[in-house]
Design a protein around this motif. Structure first.
Motif, PDB file in Angstrom:
ATOM      1  N   UNK A 151       0.897  -1.104  -0.127  1.00  0.00           N
ATOM      2  CA  UNK A 151      -0.037  -0.053  -0.026  1.00  0.00           C
ATOM      3  C   UNK A 151       0.839   1.399   0.036  1.00  0.00           C
ATOM      4  N   UNK A 152       2.110   1.169   0.323  1.00  0.00           N
ATOM      5  CA  UNK A 152       3.022   2.471   0.402  1.00  0.00           C
ATOM      6  C   UNK A 152       3.964   2.544  -0.985  1.00  0.00           C
ATOM      7  N   UNK A 153       3.649   1.558  -1.907  1.00  0.00           N
ATOM      8  CA  UNK A 153       4.702   1.690  -2.947  1.00  0.00           C
ATOM      9  C   UNK A 153       4.284   2.814  -3.827  1.00  0.00           C
ATOM     10  N   UNK A 154       5.293   3.688  -4.008  1.00  0.00           N
ATOM     11  CA  UNK A 154       4.889   4.697  -5.118  1.00  0.00           C
ATOM     12  C   UNK A 154       5.699   5.004  -6.213  1.00  0.00           C
ATOM     13  N   UNK A 155       6.689   4.005  -6.347  1.00  0.00           N
ATOM     14  CA  UNK A 155       7.645   4.086  -7.423  1.00  0.00           C
ATOM     15  C   UNK A 155       7.823   2.533  -7.985  1.00  0.00           C
ATOM     16  N   UNK A 156       7.435   2.640  -9.342  1.00  0.00           N
ATOM     17  CA  UNK A 156       7.391   1.190 -10.166  1.00  0.00           C
ATOM     18  C   UNK A 156       8.948   1.437 -10.924  1.00  0.00           C
ATOM     19  N   UNK A 157       9.963   0.487 -10.739  1.00  0.00           N
ATOM     20  CA  UNK A 157      11.375   0.606 -11.067  1.00  0.00           C
ATOM     21  C   UNK A 157      11.568  -0.271 -12.051  1.00  0.00           C
ATOM     22  N   UNK A 158      12.234  -0.151 -13.123  1.00  0.00           N
ATOM     23  CA  UNK A 158      12.650  -1.134 -14.268  1.00  0.00           C
ATOM     24  C   UNK A 158      13.641  -0.730 -15.042  1.00  0.00           C
ATOM     25  N   UNK A 159      14.316  -1.593 -15.735  1.00  0.00           N
ATOM     26  CA  UNK A 159      15.529  -1.289 -16.347  1.00  0.00           C
ATOM     27  C   UNK A 159      15.339  -1.153 -17.863  1.00  0.00           C
ATOM     28  N   UNK A 160      15.856  -0.514 -18.670  1.00  0.00           N
ATOM     29  CA  UNK A 160      16.278  -0.544 -20.184  1.00  0.00           C
ATOM     30  C   UNK A 160      17.568  -0.503 -20.429  1.00  0.00           C
ATOM     31  N   UNK A 161      17.843  -0.949 -21.804  1.00  0.00           N
ATOM     32  CA  UNK A 161      19.555  -1.107 -22.133  1.00  0.00           C
ATOM     33  C   UNK A 161      19.832  -2.105 -23.081  1.00  0.00           C
ATOM     34  N   UNK A 162      20.625  -2.905 -22.664  1.00  0.00           N
ATOM     35  CA  UNK A 162      21.421  -3.641 -23.369  1.00  0.00           C
ATOM     36  C   UNK A 162      21.997  -4.987 -22.653  1.00  0.00           C
ATOM     37  N   UNK A 163      21.841  -6.126 -23.155  1.00  0.00           N
ATOM     38  CA  UNK A 163      22.602  -7.319 -22.511  1.00  0.00           C
ATOM     39  C   UNK A 163      23.965  -7.200 -22.085  1.00  0.00           C
ATOM     40  N   UNK A 164      24.752  -7.430 -21.220  1.00  0.00           N
ATOM     41  CA  UNK A 164      26.088  -7.475 -20.687  1.00  0.00           C
ATOM     42  C   UNK A 164      26.323  -5.896 -20.346  1.00  0.00           C
ATOM     43  N   UNK A 165      25.462  -4.992 -19.972  1.00  0.00           N
ATOM     44  CA  UNK A 165      26.047  -3.989 -19.862  1.00  0.00           C
ATOM     45  C   UNK A 165      26.033  -3.227 -18.156  1.00  0.00           C
ATOM     46  N   UNK A 166      25.727  -4.127 -17.439  1.00  0.00           N
ATOM     47  CA  UNK A 166      25.748  -4.024 -15.976  1.00  0.00           C
ATOM     48  C   UNK A 166      24.651  -3.701 -15.186  1.00  0.00           C
ATOM     49  N   UNK A 167      23.492  -4.065 -15.867  1.00  0.00           N
ATOM     50  CA  UNK A 167      22.276  -4.331 -15.055  1.00  0.00           C
ATOM     51  C   UNK A 167      22.278  -4.925 -13.757  1.00  0.00           C
ATOM     52  N   UNK A 168      22.976  -6.279 -13.858  1.00  0.00           N
ATOM     53  CA  UNK A 168      22.613  -6.958 -12.620  1.00  0.00           C
ATOM     54  C   UNK A 168      23.372  -6.572 -11.245  1.00  0.00           C
ATOM     55  N   UNK A 169      24.663  -5.891 -11.533  1.00  0.00           N
ATOM     56  CA  UNK A 169      25.144  -5.101 -10.342  1.00  0.00           C
ATOM     57  C   UNK A 169      24.163  -4.027  -9.937  1.00  0.00           C
ATOM     58  N   UNK A 170      23.713  -3.109 -10.669  1.00  0.00           N
ATOM     59  CA  UNK A 170      23.030  -2.121 -10.219  1.00  0.00           C
ATOM     60  C   UNK A 170      21.750  -2.652  -9.563  1.00  0.00           C
ATOM     61  N   UNK A 171      20.901  -3.561 -10.329  1.00  0.00           N
ATOM     62  CA  UNK A 171      19.620  -4.112  -9.883  1.00  0.00           C
ATOM     63  C   UNK A 171      19.778  -4.751  -8.568  1.00  0.00           C
ATOM     64  N   UNK A 172      21.059  -5.621  -8.316  1.00  0.00           N
ATOM     65  CA  UNK A 172      21.305  -6.169  -6.978  1.00  0.00           C
ATOM     66  C   UNK A 172      21.622  -5.167  -5.801  1.00  0.00           C
TER      67      UNK A 172
END
Length: 292
Positions: A36-57
């Motif tokens: 009930x307190x969630x006000x941000x839905x966060x997701x990523x765009x970009x390219x495979x093998x670009x560092x999403x896993x690090x920042x998402x973690x």
């Protein structure tokens, strides 16, 4: 898959689909107060093998954020699942990945002393699926899909666009396919990966033009060089408070430098470098990069 096998698959998958749909609906209902307190839905765009896993973690380690890993939440938004169902699946994914060490490929992204796989008070929630998300937006009416995400999540869209040196990015995409999938390193594979990368650039550029205030560019090289500064900038974009302890613990697992994989790929001839440079030149967020 031939027609007979496809029919058999549908018979088997049907009951399982129904079970997971009902299970997620009922279990998600029990968590509606947490959502009930969630006000941000966060997701990523970009390219495979670009560092999403690090920042998402790292985001998943925050006490008030949960980020699933490679769940492909856009599928559930496209199918118009209920808000609490999608959020339940995200929580379950985050918990499971935390239990196995939040690892991806050859790296572990466990942040000591922090909140991966759990939360204190949920303010932000989302999914890390960068290159695939951009591919989906490229295939869909992206404004309609964005509207569906915003309507179902009942939250502000916060999109993180992770950018890496394009020569390294393409090279790692190719080398990863050779290593993981046993593909032969050929000129055809090189050309296909370059083409795919350019398609993703075009999709991400359109998204940035339509909703510029909802997208935060994160250059992997800047993040590696100064993770504390970049994390603070990301959380200013997310409009979520962050503690110095969290920043310190997250920074402690960031690599010392990026992998310059472009020098490991023999297909970057002078002509190909020049052609690729000309292809990416129109995109301002890539102007800082070159092969050298």
């Amino acid at each position: 898959m031939n027609r007979d096998k496809a029919k058999k698959f549908k018979v088997i998958a049907g009951p399982f689909w129904f079970y997971y749909y009902v299970m997620s609906y009922l279990k998600g209902l029990k968590l509606k107060e947490d959502f009930s307190h969630i006000n941000n839905y966060i997701f990523f765009i970009g390219y495979p093998r670009s560092g999403h896993s690090l920042i998402g973690s790292l985001l998943d380690a925050h006490s008030d954020i949960v980020i699933s890993n490679e769940m492909n939440s856009l599928y559930f938004f496209k199918k118009k699942y209920f808000r609490h169902q999608i959020f339940y699946f995200i929580l379950r994914n985050s918990k499971r990945h935390a239990a196995i060490g939040r690892s991806n490929s050859d790296y572990s992204y466990v942040v000591p002393n922090q909140w991966q796989g759990k939360y204190r008070k949920l303010i932000g929630i989302g999914d890390k699926k960068g290159g695939k998300s951009s591919s989906i937006f490229g295939d869909e009416n992206h404004m309609k899909l964005l509207h569906n995400i915003e309507k179902i999540s009942q939250a502000k869209l916060k999109i993180i666009h992770v950018i890496r040196n394009p020569y390294d990015n393409v090279s790692t995409m190719i080398l990863r396919q050779v290593k993981k999938n046993g593909k032969e390193l050929t000129e055809d594979l090189f050309n296909k990966r370059v083409h795919k990368y350019l398609e993703l650039i075009e999709t991400n550029t359109k998204l940035k033009a339509h909703i510029p205030n909802n997208i935060c560019d994160v250059h992997l090289e800047d993040f590696i060089a100064n993770p504390k500064k970049e994390l603070i900038r990301i959380f200013q974009f997310l409009e979520i408070d962050v503690s110095q302890e969290y920043i310190k613990d997250c920074s402690s697992i960031v690599w010392d430098k990026t992998n310059q994989s472009r020098f490991d790929l023999p297909y970057w001839t002078t002509e190909r470098i020049q052609n690729f440079s000309n292809s990416i030149k129109p995109y301002a967020f890539l102007n800082r990069y070159n092969y050298e």
